[in-house]
Every structure is written in structure tokens, then in C-alpha cells.
Design an enzyme around this catalytic site. Sequence first.
Site, PDB file in Angstrom:
ATOM      1  N   ASP A  44       0.818  -1.215   0.000  1.00 42.59           N
ATOM      2  CA  ASP A  44       0.000   0.000   0.000  1.00 42.59           C
ATOM      3  C   ASP A  44       0.849   1.262   0.000  1.00 42.59           C
ATOM      4  O   ASP A  44       2.052   1.218   0.194  1.00 42.59           O
ATOM      5  CB  ASP A  44      -0.886   0.027   1.255  1.00 42.59           C
ATOM      6  CG  ASP A  44      -2.102  -0.871   1.126  1.00 42.59           C
ATOM      7  OD1 ASP A  44      -2.342  -1.370   0.005  1.00 42.59           O
ATOM      8  OD2 ASP A  44      -2.792  -1.067   2.128  1.00 42.59           O
ATOM      9  N   LYS A  66      -3.837   3.239  -2.205  1.00 42.44           N
ATOM     10  CA  LYS A  66      -5.036   4.060  -2.373  1.00 42.44           C
ATOM     11  C   LYS A  66      -4.774   5.448  -1.842  1.00 42.44           C
ATOM     12  O   LYS A  66      -4.053   5.638  -0.895  1.00 42.44           O
ATOM     13  CB  LYS A  66      -6.192   3.487  -1.547  1.00 42.44           C
ATOM     14  CG  LYS A  66      -6.667   2.167  -1.996  1.00 42.44           C
ATOM     15  CD  LYS A  66      -7.667   1.663  -0.985  1.00 42.44           C
ATOM     16  CE  LYS A  66      -7.619   0.155  -0.950  1.00 42.44           C
ATOM     17  NZ  LYS A  66      -8.044  -0.356   0.339  1.00 42.44           N
ATOM     18  N   ASP A  99      -1.204  -1.418  11.406  1.00 44.04           N
ATOM     19  CA  ASP A  99      -1.659  -2.773  11.668  1.00 44.04           C
ATOM     20  C   ASP A  99      -2.792  -3.088  10.688  1.00 44.04           C
ATOM     21  O   ASP A  99      -3.662  -2.253  10.453  1.00 44.04           O
ATOM     22  CB  ASP A  99      -2.168  -2.879  13.114  1.00 44.04           C
ATOM     23  CG  ASP A  99      -2.613  -4.283  13.426  1.00 44.04           C
ATOM     24  OD1 ASP A  99      -1.759  -5.109  13.781  1.00 44.04           O
ATOM     25  OD2 ASP A  99      -3.822  -4.587  13.287  1.00 44.04           O
ATOM     26  N   ALA A 128      -1.024   3.265  13.915  1.00 44.73           N
ATOM     27  CA  ALA A 128      -0.687   4.687  14.018  1.00 44.73           C
ATOM     28  C   ALA A 128      -1.038   5.249  15.401  1.00 44.73           C
ATOM     29  O   ALA A 128      -0.275   6.044  15.959  1.00 44.73           O
ATOM     30  CB  ALA A 128      -1.411   5.473  12.928  1.00 44.73           C
ATOM     31  N   MET A 179      -8.052   9.016   9.677  1.00 44.83           N
ATOM     32  CA  MET A 179      -8.692   9.553   8.463  1.00 44.83           C
ATOM     33  C   MET A 179      -9.690  10.653   8.800  1.00 44.83           C
ATOM     34  O   MET A 179     -10.743  10.755   8.171  1.00 44.83           O
ATOM     35  CB  MET A 179      -9.416   8.420   7.694  1.00 44.83           C
ATOM     36  CG  MET A 179      -8.505   7.282   7.306  1.00 44.83           C
ATOM     37  SD  MET A 179      -9.386   5.830   6.671  1.00 44.83           S
ATOM     38  CE  MET A 179      -9.926   5.042   8.178  1.00 44.83           C
TER      39      MET A 179
HETATM   40  N1  SAH Z   1      -3.929   0.289   9.303  1.00 43.20           N
HETATM   41  C1  SAH Z   1      -3.405   1.616   9.600  1.00 43.20           C
HETATM   42  C2  SAH Z   1      -4.437   2.712   9.389  1.00 43.20           C
HETATM   43  C3  SAH Z   1      -4.877   2.875   7.960  1.00 43.20           C
HETATM   44  S1  SAH Z   1      -6.061   4.165   7.747  1.00 43.20           S
HETATM   45  C4  SAH Z   1      -2.865   1.630  11.030  1.00 43.20           C
HETATM   46  O1  SAH Z   1      -3.066   0.660  11.776  1.00 43.20           O
HETATM   47  O2  SAH Z   1      -2.202   2.604  11.409  1.00 43.20           O
HETATM   48  C5  SAH Z   1      -5.021   5.514   7.298  1.00 43.20           C
HETATM   49  C6  SAH Z   1      -5.013   6.548   8.413  1.00 43.20           C
HETATM   50  O3  SAH Z   1      -4.113   6.144   9.441  1.00 43.20           O
HETATM   51  C7  SAH Z   1      -4.512   7.909   8.002  1.00 43.20           C
HETATM   52  O4  SAH Z   1      -5.543   8.677   7.400  1.00 43.20           O
HETATM   53  C8  SAH Z   1      -4.108   8.495   9.332  1.00 43.20           C
HETATM   54  O5  SAH Z   1      -5.221   8.933  10.065  1.00 43.20           O
HETATM   55  C9  SAH Z   1      -3.541   7.268  10.044  1.00 43.20           C
HETATM   56  N2  SAH Z   1      -2.081   7.187   9.918  1.00 43.20           N
HETATM   57  C10 SAH Z   1      -1.364   6.234   9.315  1.00 43.20           C
HETATM   58  N3  SAH Z   1      -0.038   6.470   9.433  1.00 43.20           N
HETATM   59  C11 SAH Z   1       0.076   7.602  10.144  1.00 43.20           C
HETATM   60  C12 SAH Z   1       1.193   8.359  10.618  1.00 43.20           C
HETATM   61  N4  SAH Z   1       2.442   8.003  10.355  1.00 43.20           N
HETATM   62  N5  SAH Z   1       0.935   9.492  11.325  1.00 43.20           N
HETATM   63  C13 SAH Z   1      -0.329   9.867  11.588  1.00 43.20           C
HETATM   64  N6  SAH Z   1      -1.416   9.186  11.172  1.00 43.20           N
HETATM   65  C14 SAH Z   1      -1.211   8.072  10.466  1.00 43.20           C
END
Ligand code: SAH
Length: 251
Positions: A44, A66, A99, A128, A179
Site C-alpha cells: 500500500d 489508495k 496494523d 498509528a 482519516m
Molecule cells: N492500518 C493503519 C491505518 C490505515 S487508515 C494503522 O493501523 O495505522 C489511514 C489513516 O491512518 C490515516 O488517514 C491516518 O489517520 C492514520 N495514519 C497512518 N499512518 C500515520 C502516521 N504516520 N501518522 C499519523 N497518522 C497516520
Amino acid sequence: MSTQDLSQNRLGFVSLVGAGPGDPDLLTVKGHRVIQQAEVVVYDRLVSEEILALAAKDAEMIYVGKKLDYHCVPQDQINQLLVEKAKQGKNVVRLKGGDSFIFGRGGEELEELADNGIRFEVVPGITAAAGATAYAGIPLTHRDHAQSVQFITGHVQKDGREIEWRALAQSNNTLVFYMGLKQSGYIRDRLLETGLDENMSCAIIENGTRKEQRVFTGPLKDLAAMAKDAVSPSLIVVGNVTSLHDKLKWF
Ligand code: SAH
């Protein structure tokens, strides 16, 4: 290896791997090992170059990332791709940011594999909410500030049922919105309406755990204004714990 093992191997195998939030060092040891062993890596947008570089030189690298409101490869095609590569007998890594089971659609992809009799494993990643807050010096729980924490999608209207705002809006609860940038005005309005104080402290963590990380803090009433200055990927954190950022920031 027994004959049975060999025939199972020919069916291929999928490892669903969480790559963590950004800093490549936050990949797990197990994630690192399976990426090195992969013949196909399906990845991704939020996966860092450093982690992709761990794959073997001859591994097939397939990007299916995406962007918000723009799907590079539709979800059912991603599901089909995983099934197809596994049926060719390939050792596949499906690599996602954070995750895979937290707003990562990992469950949907595994259901498709299960329906097709394909073997798989799940390698968890640092989500995150855990990684970005750790690097921002914001503990998700704290005896003096928060007895619970909730992870919420900011795509509240798009992704199905409206959430129970009243249950979220508790002063000793930490809320982490994924998001949520575009919906920050809506989130603020619902939380104020259902009981949070307009001065409840909030943070936006942009590019958490990456070199470019930025943290914005302010009162809930200013959340939408704060969000205007932030870019994706960002997390919105609402709760008293965010007031500790000034004292505990270290990164
Ligand atoms: N599966 C991912 C989340 C995917 S949805 C996880 O577990 O982290 C994507 C959203 O995750 C982004 O819009 C943002 O809100 C958050 N995100 C992912 N990486 C990030 C980062 N390094 N810093 C802040 N927000 C993050």
C-alpha cells in the site's frame, strides 16, 4: 519435508504484515523475516521505501495503494490478486501501513483467502494510534487523565453506521480518529453537542514517527482550524492526555 507439506506449499501462502506507522525501525522482527522470504509483495501507499527495500531483489513488487477518494486498485481486485498469486504457489506478503486489522481492511482480504482455501498468517504491526502518540509524547491512558481509549474512523458518514457520539464524549476517555482531517469540523460539532467541553485539549499528529512529524495542539473548539494546517497522514487525538505533549515530547 513430507509429501503433504510439499503439496500444501504448492498452494502458496499469504502473510498479512503490518509495516507500522512510518519509522522503518518499527517493523517487527517477524515482519522483517517474512518480507525477506517473499516471492511477491503486494503493498500500500503508506509503506516506507526502507521497508520495501528489505524484499529480495527478484521479488515481484505490486503497488495497490489508495489515496483518499481515489482507489488505485479496487478492493475486490486486490483480493483476487492475492488469491491468484497464492494459487500459483507463491509465497506472498501483503504489506500494509500500521496494523492490518485496524482500519486496514485486512479482515476482508483474509475472508477471501479463507473462501478459496488458501493458508495465511497475520503479522501484527504498530498501529498509528500507538506509534504516533508514543513519538509525540502523548500516553493514550494515564491514571490522572484517561481510563479508556477508543480508535474511531473519521470516515464516519461514508463507512456505514453513525457512531454513538454520546458514548465517546467522556472527559476521562481518549479518542483517536483515523482519516479524520476532512471531517474535523463534523467531529468537533458532534463532540461539543454530546458533552465535551470546548476547551478539551486536542492534538493532531501529522506524519507520526517519520522525520517530518509535526504535532499541533489546541482546544477542541479550534480543531477544524488546526486541521487546515495539517496534511495526510494525520491522526486526531482528543482528550486530556494530549496536554502532556509539551512536557513529554522527545522526538
Ligand atoms: N492500518 C493503519 C491505518 C490505515 S487508515 C494503522 O493501523 O495505522 C489511514 C489513516 O491512518 C490515516 O488517514 C491516518 O489517520 C492514520 N495514519 C497512518 N499512518 C500515520 C502516521 N504516520 N501518522 C499519523 N497518522 C497516520
